[in-house]
Design a protein around this motif. Structure first.
Motif, PDB file in Angstrom:
ATOM      1  N   LYS A  33      99.113 -94.916  18.616  1.00 53.21           N
ATOM      2  CA  LYS A  33      99.922 -96.174  19.346  1.00 53.21           C
ATOM      3  C   LYS A  33     101.364 -96.180  19.334  1.00 53.21           C
ATOM      4  N   VAL A  34     101.975 -95.416  18.273  1.00 52.15           N
ATOM      5  CA  VAL A  34     103.373 -95.117  18.190  1.00 52.15           C
ATOM      6  C   VAL A  34     103.727 -94.251  19.394  1.00 52.15           C
ATOM      7  N   GLN A  35     102.709 -93.268  19.545  1.00 47.58           N
ATOM      8  CA  GLN A  35     103.111 -91.889  20.579  1.00 47.58           C
ATOM      9  C   GLN A  35     103.137 -92.846  21.964  1.00 47.58           C
ATOM     10  N   CYS A  36     102.222 -93.767  22.181  1.00 47.31           N
ATOM     11  CA  CYS A  36     101.924 -94.353  23.515  1.00 47.31           C
ATOM     12  C   CYS A  36     103.291 -95.396  23.693  1.00 47.31           C
ATOM     13  N   ASP A  37     103.855 -95.890  22.789  1.00 51.01           N
ATOM     14  CA  ASP A  37     105.140 -96.913  22.842  1.00 51.01           C
ATOM     15  C   ASP A  37     106.067 -96.054  23.068  1.00 51.01           C
ATOM     16  N   ILE A  38     106.509 -94.859  22.290  1.00 50.60           N
ATOM     17  CA  ILE A  38     107.578 -94.014  22.539  1.00 50.60           C
ATOM     18  C   ILE A  38     107.473 -93.352  23.911  1.00 50.60           C
ATOM     19  N   GLY A  39     106.406 -92.921  24.256  1.00 48.42           N
ATOM     20  CA  GLY A  39     106.260 -92.097  25.741  1.00 48.42           C
ATOM     21  C   GLY A  39     106.641 -93.081  26.924  1.00 48.42           C
ATOM     22  N   GLY A  40     106.631 -94.327  26.878  1.00 44.97           N
ATOM     23  CA  GLY A  40     106.838 -95.301  27.916  1.00 44.97           C
ATOM     24  C   GLY A  40     105.902 -94.782  29.137  1.00 44.97           C
ATOM     25  N   GLY A  41     106.468 -95.339  30.474  1.00 45.06           N
ATOM     26  CA  GLY A  41     105.687 -94.983  31.589  1.00 45.06           C
ATOM     27  C   GLY A  41     104.770 -95.693  31.726  1.00 45.06           C
ATOM     28  N   GLY A  42     104.706 -96.812  31.065  1.00 47.70           N
ATOM     29  CA  GLY A  42     103.570 -98.138  31.443  1.00 47.70           C
ATOM     30  C   GLY A  42     102.296 -97.413  30.574  1.00 47.70           C
ATOM     31  N   LYS A  43     102.322 -96.443  29.950  1.00 53.05           N
ATOM     32  CA  LYS A  43     101.167 -96.366  29.009  1.00 53.05           C
ATOM     33  C   LYS A  43     100.837 -97.360  27.933  1.00 53.05           C
ATOM     34  N   THR A  44      99.673 -97.759  27.623  1.00 52.49           N
ATOM     35  CA  THR A  44      99.152 -98.746  26.895  1.00 52.49           C
ATOM     36  C   THR A  44      98.338 -98.137  25.838  1.00 52.49           C
ATOM     37  N   TYR A  45      98.128 -98.396  24.596  1.00 50.63           N
ATOM     38  CA  TYR A  45      97.135 -98.129  23.714  1.00 50.63           C
ATOM     39  C   TYR A  45      95.908 -98.814  23.886  1.00 50.63           C
ATOM     40  N   THR A  46      94.707 -98.102  23.837  1.00 55.36           N
ATOM     41  CA  THR A  46      93.380 -98.670  24.050  1.00 55.36           C
ATOM     42  C   THR A  46      92.622 -98.191  22.691  1.00 55.36           C
ATOM     43  N   ALA A  47      92.490 -99.232  21.805  1.00 46.74           N
ATOM     44  CA  ALA A  47      91.375 -98.848  20.670  1.00 46.74           C
ATOM     45  C   ALA A  47      90.143 -98.327  20.810  1.00 46.74           C
ATOM     46  N   GLY A  48      89.802 -97.438  20.150  1.00 50.27           N
ATOM     47  CA  GLY A  48      88.457 -96.893  20.529  1.00 50.27           C
ATOM     48  C   GLY A  48      87.238 -97.526  19.732  1.00 50.27           C
ATOM     49  N   ALA A  49      85.885 -97.233  19.759  1.00 43.20           N
ATOM     50  CA  ALA A  49      84.969 -97.968  19.019  1.00 43.20           C
ATOM     51  C   ALA A  49      85.136 -97.613  17.521  1.00 43.20           C
ATOM     52  N   THR A  50      85.499 -96.478  17.141  1.00 40.71           N
ATOM     53  CA  THR A  50      85.708 -96.002  15.727  1.00 40.71           C
ATOM     54  C   THR A  50      86.964 -95.640  15.300  1.00 40.71           C
TER      55      THR A  50
END
Length: 76
Positions: free
Chosen positions: A52-69
């Motif tokens: 999640k932190v990697q997605c937030d720092i990376g920017g570019g409109g990326k969002t974190y999607t939680a997996g099933a596990t």
């Protein structure tokens, strides 16, 4: 000769250095077991947090999607 062995046996019974080393060894091994259990139990959660932190720092409109596990989340 008998008194020599009696004195030697009495000194060995009073000597506690070996027992202290064994006690420290047991404490260290129990601490290691607790650390291994904690890392195993929290491993997936930590992976999700860092992803999640990697997605937030990376920017570019990326969002974190939680997996099933735990530990299977992705940047999308």
């Amino acid at each position: 000769m008998r008194s020599f062995f009696s004195n030697l046996a009495a000194r060995l019974r009073r000597d506690q250095r070996g027992a202290t080393a064994v006690e420290y060894g047991i404490m260290v091994s129990l601490i290691a077991v607790v650390i291994i259990i904690a890392v195993t139990a929290l491993g997936g959660t930590l992976t999700d947090t860092f992803t999640k932190v990697q997605c937030d720092i990376g920017g570019g409109g990326k969002t974190y999607t939680a997996g099933a596990t735990a530990g299977s989340g992705k940047c999308a």
